[in-house]
Design a protein around this motif. Structure first.
Motif, short mmCIF file in Angstrom:
data_model
loop_
_atom_site.label_atom_id
_atom_site.label_comp_id
_atom_site.label_asym_id
_atom_site.label_seq_id
_atom_site.Cartn_x
_atom_site.Cartn_y
_atom_site.Cartn_z
N LEU A 188 0.86 -1.18 0.00
CA LEU A 188 0.00 0.00 0.00
C LEU A 188 0.89 1.23 0.00
O LEU A 188 1.76 1.37 0.88
N GLU A 189 0.70 2.11 -0.96
CA GLU A 189 1.57 3.28 -1.06
C GLU A 189 0.78 4.50 -1.52
O GLU A 189 -0.36 4.40 -1.99
N ALA A 190 1.41 5.65 -1.41
CA ALA A 190 0.84 6.89 -1.93
C ALA A 190 1.97 7.72 -2.52
O ALA A 190 3.08 7.78 -1.96
N ALA A 191 1.71 8.35 -3.65
CA ALA A 191 2.67 9.23 -4.32
C ALA A 191 2.19 10.67 -4.19
O ALA A 191 0.98 10.95 -4.20
N ILE A 209 8.63 -1.17 5.39
CA ILE A 209 8.26 0.17 4.94
C ILE A 209 9.26 0.60 3.88
O ILE A 209 10.41 0.14 3.87
N TYR A 210 8.84 1.47 2.98
CA TYR A 210 9.74 1.90 1.91
C TYR A 210 9.38 3.29 1.43
O TYR A 210 8.26 3.78 1.64
N ALA A 211 10.34 3.93 0.80
CA ALA A 211 10.15 5.24 0.19
C ALA A 211 10.96 5.28 -1.11
O ALA A 211 12.05 4.73 -1.18
N GLY A 234 5.39 3.83 1.35
CA GLY A 234 4.43 2.75 1.49
C GLY A 234 4.80 1.75 2.55
O GLY A 234 5.88 1.81 3.16
N VAL A 235 3.89 0.83 2.76
CA VAL A 235 4.09 -0.29 3.68
C VAL A 235 3.79 -1.58 2.92
O VAL A 235 3.05 -1.57 1.94
#
Length: 287
Positions: free
Chosen positions: A42-45, A254-256, A281-282
């Protein structure tokens, strides 16, 4: 029988252990890389810029799930949404829903393990323009969908082009080394208009390399490109991205990622007319 190797998981002899199973030899995979057969991300830009007093902002949430239901097969589902605000006007719309399946072949022996993937995916036309709405509303929706792709290096046009049913053929090569990260992918999609317009072809590639520290913290850089060969003019978009990914255990992390476009049509990321994208996101393991 059971097989175990330091940080590797203990696996019963059901076809996943590094031993002869019938006539086939299948290597174990380290726990840190694949503790579960599936993963949910799940992520958001995000992007924003003020040029001559006009504020433009994009936000795009995105969800992806893949699941290995067989030694040589996995399924994938992707869905996103797009929101844009230009000055005082805004619009939000869903992207296209992608469903697909991929053949997976594992190669090599520990620690030099690799996966080769190829498959077929279908993007259903859930991103739609409304003929009953006025020109400004539809124009803002097009800006939102375009921004969702532009923030990610101009990629995955089949997810963000409205009124299209798309067929996508993905091919990928991924290293499973516990420290060295390598990935290369090529995707070709045919975007078929549900309004009777001529179909379009979109092509994209990505090459990524990085290093995993202590088997939990990954730093990587990628170069990518996308183009629409059937489009007018120069449609090739190149981008550089930087990734940081931290594994939290039990399949979670978690990541970016920072996306930086390098040239037109989206412009250089940090010019006044350019677009960059910051995603965070996670991820969770799916048992």
């Amino acid at each position: 029988a059971e097989a175990q190797h330091e940080d590797w998981e203990t696996i019963e002899d059901t076809g996943a252990a590094d031993e002869d199973v019938g006539t086939e030899r299948v290597p174990l995979r380290p726990v840190v890389l694949d503790p579960y057969p599936g993963e949910l991300r799940l992520e958001a830009a995000f992007f924003t810029r003020d040029v001559d007093g006009v504020q433009t902002s994009f936000v795009s949430p995105f969800a992806e799930a893949d699941y290995r239901f067989h030694e040589h097969a996995e399924m994938v589902v992707q869905m996103g949404a797009a929101w844009a605000k230009v000055d005082e006007e805004s619009a939000a719309r869903p992207g296209n829903l992608l469903l697909g399946g991929r053949f997976v072949q594992e190669l090599g022996t520990y620690p030099w393990l690799f996966e080769v993937k190829a498959g077929l995916e279908v993007a259903l036309p859930t991103a739609l323009l409304d003929e009953d709405d006025d020109f400004v509303d539809n124009a803002l929706r097009l800006v939102a969908w375009g921004g969702a792709s532009s923030m990610r290096g101009g990629r995955d046009l089949w997810l963000w082009t409205p009124d299209r049913l798309s067929l996508v053929v993905p091919v990928a090569f991924v290293s499973r080394h516990p420290a060295l990260h390598l990935e290369a992918s090529l995707d070709v999609g045919t975007l078929i208009s549900i309004e009777g317009e001529d179909p379009e072809v979109a092509v994209q590639f990505l090459v990524e390399g990085g290093w995993r520290i202590a088997e939990t913290f990954l730093l990587a850089a990628a170069f990518s490109g996308s183009a629409v060969p059937t489009g007018d003019g120069d449609t090739f978009q190149s981008a550089l991205s930087l990734l940081a990914d931290l594994a939290l255990g039990e399949g979670a992390g978690i990541y970016a990622r920072l996306w930086m476009n390098l040239d037109d049509p989206n412009g250089f990321a940090f010019d006044d007319d350019g677009v960059w994208g910051m995603t965070g996101g996670v991820r969770f393991g799916l048992p």
